[in-house]
Design a protein around this motif. Structure first.
Motif, PDB file in Angstrom:
ATOM      1  N   ASN A 548       0.828  -1.200   0.000  1.00  0.00           N
ATOM      2  CA  ASN A 548       0.000   0.000   0.000  1.00  0.00           C
ATOM      3  C   ASN A 548       0.865   1.253   0.000  1.00  0.00           C
ATOM      4  O   ASN A 548       2.081   1.191   0.149  1.00  0.00           O
ATOM      5  CB  ASN A 548      -0.930  -0.015   1.215  1.00  0.00           C
ATOM      6  N   GLY A 549       0.203   2.390  -0.156  1.00  0.00           N
ATOM      7  CA  GLY A 549       0.914   3.655  -0.131  1.00  0.00           C
ATOM      8  C   GLY A 549       1.047   4.263  -1.513  1.00  0.00           C
ATOM      9  O   GLY A 549       0.693   3.661  -2.536  1.00  0.00           O
ATOM     10  N   ALA A 550       1.607   5.482  -1.533  1.00  0.00           N
ATOM     11  CA  ALA A 550       1.699   6.257  -2.774  1.00  0.00           C
ATOM     12  C   ALA A 550       2.685   5.669  -3.760  1.00  0.00           C
ATOM     13  O   ALA A 550       2.655   6.014  -4.949  1.00  0.00           O
ATOM     14  CB  ALA A 550       2.083   7.701  -2.448  1.00  0.00           C
ATOM     15  N   ILE A 551       3.577   4.794  -3.297  1.00  0.00           N
ATOM     16  CA  ILE A 551       4.491   4.094  -4.215  1.00  0.00           C
ATOM     17  C   ILE A 551       4.518   2.620  -3.823  1.00  0.00           C
ATOM     18  O   ILE A 551       5.556   1.973  -3.777  1.00  0.00           O
ATOM     19  CB  ILE A 551       5.903   4.760  -4.212  1.00  0.00           C
ATOM     20  N   GLY A 552       3.314   2.099  -3.528  1.00  0.00           N
ATOM     21  CA  GLY A 552       3.152   0.694  -3.176  1.00  0.00           C
ATOM     22  C   GLY A 552       2.739  -0.138  -4.374  1.00  0.00           C
ATOM     23  O   GLY A 552       2.396   0.380  -5.443  1.00  0.00           O
ATOM     24  N   VAL A 553       2.748  -1.447  -4.189  1.00  0.00           N
ATOM     25  CA  VAL A 553       2.489  -2.397  -5.277  1.00  0.00           C
ATOM     26  C   VAL A 553       1.120  -2.174  -5.915  1.00  0.00           C
ATOM     27  O   VAL A 553       0.979  -2.192  -7.143  1.00  0.00           O
ATOM     28  CB  VAL A 553       2.625  -3.838  -4.756  1.00  0.00           C
ATOM     29  N   HIS A 554       0.091  -1.969  -5.097  1.00  0.00           N
ATOM     30  CA  HIS A 554      -1.260  -1.845  -5.655  1.00  0.00           C
ATOM     31  C   HIS A 554      -1.366  -0.663  -6.616  1.00  0.00           C
ATOM     32  O   HIS A 554      -1.915  -0.784  -7.718  1.00  0.00           O
ATOM     33  CB  HIS A 554      -2.286  -1.701  -4.530  1.00  0.00           C
ATOM     34  N   LEU A 555      -0.847   0.496  -6.212  1.00  0.00           N
ATOM     35  CA  LEU A 555      -0.953   1.679  -7.062  1.00  0.00           C
ATOM     36  C   LEU A 555      -0.043   1.569  -8.283  1.00  0.00           C
ATOM     37  O   LEU A 555      -0.416   1.995  -9.389  1.00  0.00           O
ATOM     38  CB  LEU A 555      -0.612   2.935  -6.256  1.00  0.00           C
ATOM     39  N   ILE A 556       1.142   0.974  -8.105  1.00  0.00           N
ATOM     40  CA  ILE A 556       2.030   0.773  -9.264  1.00  0.00           C
ATOM     41  C   ILE A 556       1.351  -0.117 -10.295  1.00  0.00           C
ATOM     42  O   ILE A 556       1.392   0.159 -11.509  1.00  0.00           O
ATOM     43  CB  ILE A 556       3.377   0.173  -8.829  1.00  0.00           C
ATOM     44  N   ASN A 557       0.710  -1.188  -9.834  1.00  0.00           N
ATOM     45  CA  ASN A 557      -0.003  -2.072 -10.761  1.00  0.00           C
ATOM     46  C   ASN A 557      -1.094  -1.316 -11.512  1.00  0.00           C
ATOM     47  O   ASN A 557      -1.292  -1.505 -12.719  1.00  0.00           O
ATOM     48  CB  ASN A 557      -0.609  -3.255  -9.995  1.00  0.00           C
ATOM     49  N   LYS A 559      -1.224   1.878 -12.210  1.00  0.00           N
ATOM     50  CA  LYS A 559      -0.634   2.809 -13.179  1.00  0.00           C
ATOM     51  C   LYS A 559      -0.051   2.068 -14.381  1.00  0.00           C
ATOM     52  O   LYS A 559      -0.196   2.507 -15.533  1.00  0.00           O
ATOM     53  CB  LYS A 559       0.457   3.633 -12.500  1.00  0.00           C
ATOM     54  N   LEU A 560       0.619   0.941 -14.125  1.00  0.00           N
ATOM     55  CA  LEU A 560       1.225   0.201 -15.234  1.00  0.00           C
ATOM     56  C   LEU A 560       0.171  -0.470 -16.102  1.00  0.00           C
ATOM     57  O   LEU A 560       0.321  -0.541 -17.325  1.00  0.00           O
ATOM     58  CB  LEU A 560       2.215  -0.834 -14.693  1.00  0.00           C
ATOM     59  N   GLN A 561      -0.898  -0.969 -15.485  1.00  0.00           N
ATOM     60  CA  GLN A 561      -1.974  -1.534 -16.293  1.00  0.00           C
ATOM     61  C   GLN A 561      -2.578  -0.466 -17.198  1.00  0.00           C
ATOM     62  O   GLN A 561      -2.821  -0.710 -18.388  1.00  0.00           O
ATOM     63  CB  GLN A 561      -3.060  -2.138 -15.402  1.00  0.00           C
ATOM     64  N   ALA A 562      -2.793   0.738 -16.643  1.00  0.00           N
ATOM     65  CA  ALA A 562      -3.363   1.823 -17.446  1.00  0.00           C
ATOM     66  C   ALA A 562      -2.439   2.209 -18.597  1.00  0.00           C
ATOM     67  O   ALA A 562      -2.892   2.531 -19.697  1.00  0.00           O
ATOM     68  CB  ALA A 562      -3.629   3.037 -16.557  1.00  0.00           C
ATOM     69  N   ALA A 563      -1.120   2.160 -18.361  1.00  0.00           N
ATOM     70  CA  ALA A 563      -0.160   2.564 -19.392  1.00  0.00           C
ATOM     71  C   ALA A 563       0.078   1.485 -20.430  1.00  0.00           C
ATOM     72  O   ALA A 563       0.238   1.778 -21.622  1.00  0.00           O
ATOM     73  CB  ALA A 563       1.164   2.948 -18.738  1.00  0.00           C
ATOM     74  N   LEU A 564       0.108   0.228 -19.998  1.00  0.00           N
ATOM     75  CA  LEU A 564       0.469  -0.871 -20.902  1.00  0.00           C
ATOM     76  C   LEU A 564      -0.738  -1.585 -21.505  1.00  0.00           C
ATOM     77  O   LEU A 564      -0.654  -2.117 -22.609  1.00  0.00           O
ATOM     78  CB  LEU A 564       1.331  -1.896 -20.161  1.00  0.00           C
ATOM     79  N   ASN A 565      -1.857  -1.590 -20.758  1.00  0.00           N
ATOM     80  CA  ASN A 565      -2.962  -2.451 -21.192  1.00  0.00           C
ATOM     81  C   ASN A 565      -4.271  -1.946 -20.594  1.00  0.00           C
ATOM     82  O   ASN A 565      -4.962  -2.675 -19.889  1.00  0.00           O
ATOM     83  CB  ASN A 565      -2.694  -3.896 -20.748  1.00  0.00           C
ATOM     84  N   SER A 566      -4.607  -0.713 -20.864  1.00  0.00           N
ATOM     85  CA  SER A 566      -5.773  -0.094 -20.240  1.00  0.00           C
ATOM     86  C   SER A 566      -7.040  -0.915 -20.469  1.00  0.00           C
ATOM     87  O   SER A 566      -7.322  -1.331 -21.604  1.00  0.00           O
ATOM     88  CB  SER A 566      -5.980   1.312 -20.796  1.00  0.00           C
ATOM     89  N   PRO A 567      -7.831  -1.166 -19.410  1.00  0.00           N
ATOM     90  CA  PRO A 567      -9.091  -1.896 -19.584  1.00  0.00           C
ATOM     91  C   PRO A 567     -10.038  -1.234 -20.579  1.00  0.00           C
ATOM     92  O   PRO A 567     -10.901  -1.909 -21.151  1.00  0.00           O
ATOM     93  CB  PRO A 567      -9.688  -1.878 -18.164  1.00  0.00           C
ATOM     94  N   GLU A 568      -9.881   0.065 -20.786  1.00  0.00           N
ATOM     95  CA  GLU A 568     -10.754   0.761 -21.723  1.00  0.00           C
ATOM     96  C   GLU A 568     -10.558   0.289 -23.161  1.00  0.00           C
ATOM     97  O   GLU A 568     -11.427   0.503 -24.016  1.00  0.00           O
ATOM     98  CB  GLU A 568     -10.496   2.270 -21.636  1.00  0.00           C
ATOM     99  N   ARG A 569      -9.426  -0.366 -23.429  1.00  0.00           N
ATOM    100  CA  ARG A 569      -9.162  -0.852 -24.787  1.00  0.00           C
ATOM    101  C   ARG A 569      -9.860  -2.179 -25.077  1.00  0.00           C
ATOM    102  O   ARG A 569      -9.861  -2.655 -26.202  1.00  0.00           O
ATOM    103  CB  ARG A 569      -7.660  -1.052 -24.989  1.00  0.00           C
ATOM    104  N   HIS A 570     -10.400  -2.820 -24.031  1.00  0.00           N
ATOM    105  CA  HIS A 570     -10.902  -4.183 -24.189  1.00  0.00           C
ATOM    106  C   HIS A 570     -12.406  -4.257 -23.912  1.00  0.00           C
ATOM    107  O   HIS A 570     -12.908  -3.646 -22.970  1.00  0.00           O
ATOM    108  CB  HIS A 570     -10.179  -5.126 -23.223  1.00  0.00           C
ATOM    109  N   LYS A 571     -13.082  -5.020 -24.734  1.00  0.00           N
ATOM    110  CA  LYS A 571     -14.499  -5.287 -24.475  1.00  0.00           C
ATOM    111  C   LYS A 571     -14.659  -6.375 -23.421  1.00  0.00           C
ATOM    112  O   LYS A 571     -15.526  -6.285 -22.552  1.00  0.00           O
ATOM    113  CB  LYS A 571     -15.189  -5.719 -25.775  1.00  0.00           C
ATOM    114  N   ALA A 572     -13.825  -7.403 -23.507  1.00  0.00           N
ATOM    115  CA  ALA A 572     -13.928  -8.527 -22.565  1.00  0.00           C
ATOM    116  C   ALA A 572     -13.016  -8.276 -21.372  1.00  0.00           C
ATOM    117  O   ALA A 572     -11.874  -7.850 -21.518  1.00  0.00           O
ATOM    118  CB  ALA A 572     -13.537  -9.834 -23.253  1.00  0.00           C
ATOM    119  N   HIS A 573     -13.536  -8.541 -20.185  1.00  0.00           N
ATOM    120  CA  HIS A 573     -12.720  -8.417 -18.987  1.00  0.00           C
ATOM    121  C   HIS A 573     -13.285  -9.312 -17.887  1.00  0.00           C
ATOM    122  O   HIS A 573     -14.419  -9.785 -17.977  1.00  0.00           O
ATOM    123  CB  HIS A 573     -12.656  -6.964 -18.510  1.00  0.00           C
TER     124      HIS A 573
END
Length: 717
Positions: A548-557, A559-573
């Motif tokens: 947790n925290g401002a530079i913790g695993v959850h927030l990093i994940n 941010k990286l998901q949004a940058a590399l593979n944003s859910p908005e690009r996919h119909k199926a999830h």
């Protein structure tokens, strides 16, 4: 304020059978909570509160769910036809209601023998109906009882599984048995129920249960015990009693053998009995093995070393040769050393020597990734320790033990720093009496997540034959990763390459978490792939000390998901209850061992396909291992663009990005930084500042867990 809604269960979108967490739709209302099993078409009354979730919008957080039985003949027919009572299908439901009308459910519940009046109800069918209705009636009664005391229906389901129809009587007598006997119910929940039932807050039941909770909770920090002075303070804080009563409770618990007291280094320490016995057994077995010569002790060491060098094609270093000699003379051996010193080469050499002597060798590691890497590096079959011991997914118990031992002459355990007390105890209990054990690992890494510090204690006792490999192999001498790992171990500042230099280790300075996050995302998505050619999904791993925290695993994940593979690009999830969505190409990690699927805690893969209609998805774990999951099994996985340093133990990655900031101060330790750096094969980039690096290096505490294994071994117990 809690309110109650009524309706029909239209869909169950998600359910975790282990925890009872459920996402379902009652008519048009989305309900979430820890609930008993819900059946489609069932009428229910749901008590809870409305909430507005930032991601999922308005939903009803359920605290309890009670079934509403229908009263009309048509409603009863539909209810029974839906399979709510085992043994009754649509056809029989229709005949029952034709015979008994609106009285059908009362007949089933109160006078089931009359069901024999209906054609098609024989002795076997009647027995199934009775058993099903008895189970449902007992669970419903328990749910009503618990709801009256503020406990939700999901807990009722687990309690009824444990105690059946005796549950209410047991709870009334001693509600604190819930914390001991029912998984997922801790002392706090049991204590709240006890208060609601009017139990005396100074009763022996409560005091003893609180003390047991405190002693057992010590393992959450890796300890096997807790000092008496700390236990007294914890009792005062938790139970709100005076210190004298807490101290007397401890004396009573020791006298009744509920807990065990022992003096270590001049301090009185309390132990949970099972862990106390496990450490004693480990010490006894290792000491006994160390005193014995293996049946292959007549093998000529010089000849064995020549054979090992021929097999590996490498001239062994002096300490590697000494390690082979040691393994030929003792049935318990520990081999340790840092990166680049040839531990894997030595394991290959030992395997060659043992196999040449006709020995059966079991090769294992604590995690799936570590076992896979061990098998690939040695060319031999390797498994997780849990698979080696044949853990039953149903019971959680190992099927290999002293009654059903392993079929092996020698057991080699790699990554031994990750092995906790219960696991090593299980291994030793499953070994044949004439077998030997070789523990291989880096004692300077983080200790196990579970209780104990086995490798550290065994080495510190100086009672078990051991050797530290020290020579850095020629191919590792040019690696700043390897050299810096050894510098960190010595308490020295690592040397980082400058931006335009050829190096495999760099520091990107960031003075604030927001800046660090920007660096991390930029490094993973652009800088490292462009300069070094590493695949962001398959070859780059981000590590951080905390979840947790401002530079913790959850927030990093996130941010990286949004940058590399944003859910908005996919119909199926795949929608997870915690608000996280999995999409095709997302990097995910298995968080528990699943022996049916042959995937294990720590395995990392990429989501390959998602089929919303079938509610199935697949994960590609590499090496032709593609695994099917149902949507209900999504809770076994988590996003893995980033993971904690603790979780990365036993794994190696082509490139590692380590977030290390002053905000992580509570976790900054030398062995944590050392472990993180040694996860990278070809590239390590630290994002943070020199102050955080220096803090971690200066903080050399480690091996300070409360354990007794070292003392047992040193004392010859």
């Amino acid at each position: 304020m809690p309110e109650t809604i009524q309706g029909t269960v239209r869909r169950v979108g998600f359910r975790n059978e282990e925890t009872g967490f459920t996402v379902a739709f009652v008519d048009e209302v989305k309900i979430v909570g820890t609930l008993p099993p819900l059946q489609l078409g069932e009428m229910v009354a749901v008590t809870g509160e409305w909430q507005n979730d930032a991601k999922w919008g308005r939903q009803f957080a359920a605290e309890s769910v009670l079934p509403i039985l229908p009263t009309s003949p048509e409603g009863i027919t539909n209810y029974l036809a839906a399979g709510h009572v085992k043994g009754i299908g649509p056809a029989l439901a229709k005949r029952l209601v034709e015979r008994f009308g609106a009285d059908s459910l009362r007949i089933i519940d109160e006078d089931p023998e009359r069901l024999r009046e209906v054609p098609g109800v024989g002795k076997r069918t009647l027995k199934r109906i009775k058993a099903s209705q008895h189970e449902r009636h007992g669970l419903r009664t328990l749910m009503i009882f618990l709801a009256g005391h503020g406990l939700g229906g999901g807990r009722a389901f687990r309690i009824h599984q444990a105690w059946g129809d005796n549950a209410i009587a047991i709870i009334r007598q001693d509600p604190y048995r819930l914390a001991r006997d029912v998984r997922g119910i801790g002392f706090e929940i049991a204590d709240a129920l006890a208060r609601s039932l009017g139990h005396d807050l100074r009763s022996p039941f409560r005091l003893m249960a609180g003390l047991r909770h405190i002693v057992d909770s010590a393992r959450n920090g890796g300890d096997c015990g807790i000092r008496v002075d700390k236990a007294v303070k914890a009792c005062v804080d938790l139970l709100k009693v005076e210190a004298d009563l807490a101290a007397q409770t401890i004396e009573d618990a020791v006298a009744q053998h509920v807990i065990i007291e022992e003096e270590l280094d001049g301090a009185r320490v309390l132990f949970e009995p099972a862990l106390h016995r496990a450490e004693s057994r480990i010490a006894e077995r290792l000491a006994a093995l160390a005193r014995q010569r293996p049946k292959w002790s007549r093998i000529d060491p010089a000849q064995a070393i020549r054979l090992a060098e021929e097999e590996s094609g490498i001239a062994l270093a002096a300490t590697q040769r000494s390690a082979i000699d040691l393994a030929l003379r003792s049935k318990a051996v520990v081999i340790t050393g840092g990166p680049g010193v040839g531990k894997t080469t030595l394991v290959r050499a030992l395997l060659a020597v043992f196999h040449a002597a006709g020995l059966d060798v079991a090769l294992a590691a604590p995690t799936g990734r570590a076992a896979k890497r061990l098998g690939e590096s040695t060319g031999a079959a390797a498994s997780t320790i849990h698979r080696l011991l044949e853990m039953s997914p149903q019971t959680g118990h190992f099927q290999r033990d002293q009654e059903n031992p392993l079929e092996a002459d020698a057991v080699i355990i790699d990554e031994a720093s990750m092995v906790d007390v219960p696991l090593l105890d299980a291994v030793l209990r499953a070994m044949p009496s004439d077998a030997a054990i070789v523990l291989v690992g880096d004692a300077d890494q983080l200790p196990s997540i579970g209780p104990g510090q086995v490798l550290h204690d065994v080495l510190a006792s100086e009672r078990i034959p051991s050797i530290r490999l020290t020579e850095i192999h020629r191919q590792a001498e040019g690696s700043q990763i390897v050299l810096n790992a050894h510098r960190i171990h010595r308490g020295e500042r690592p040397r980082f390459g400058k931006a335009n230099e050829t190096s495999d280790m760099f520091l990107f300075v960031a003075d604030a978490p927001e800046r660090a996050m920007t660096h991390v995302v930029d490094l993973v998505t652009k800088k490292i792939p462009q300069r070094f050619g590493f695949d962001p999904l398959r070859e780059i791993q981000v590590l951080a000390p905390m979840r947790n925290g401002a530079i913790g695993v959850h927030l990093i994940n996130e941010k990286l998901q949004a940058a590399l593979n944003s859910p908005e690009r996919h119909k199926a999830h795949v929608e997870r209850p915690n608000g996280v969505m999995f999409c095709p190409r997302d990097k995910v990690m298995q968080t528990e061992n699943n022996y049916d699927k042959a995937v294990f805690n720590g395995d990392v893969g990429v989501i390959a396909t998602i089929d919303p209609e079938e509610e199935m998805f697949t994960v590609d774990f590499g090496g032709e291992l593609i695994v099917d999951y149902t949507f209900d099994e999504a809770d076994q996985l988590t996003l893995a663009y980033a993971t904690t340093i603790h979780k990365s133990q036993g794994s190696e990655y082509e490139a590692v990005v380590i977030a290390l900031m002053p905000q992580h101060w509570i976790m900054l330790q030398r062995n944590l930084l050392y472990t993180a750096v040694t996860r990278g094969r070809k590239l390590v980039v630290i994002v943070g500042n020199d102050g955080a690096v220096q803090t971690a290096i200066r903080n050399s505490r480690g091996g300070d867990r409360v354990t007794r294994l070292k003392h047992c071994l040193a004392a010859g117990v």
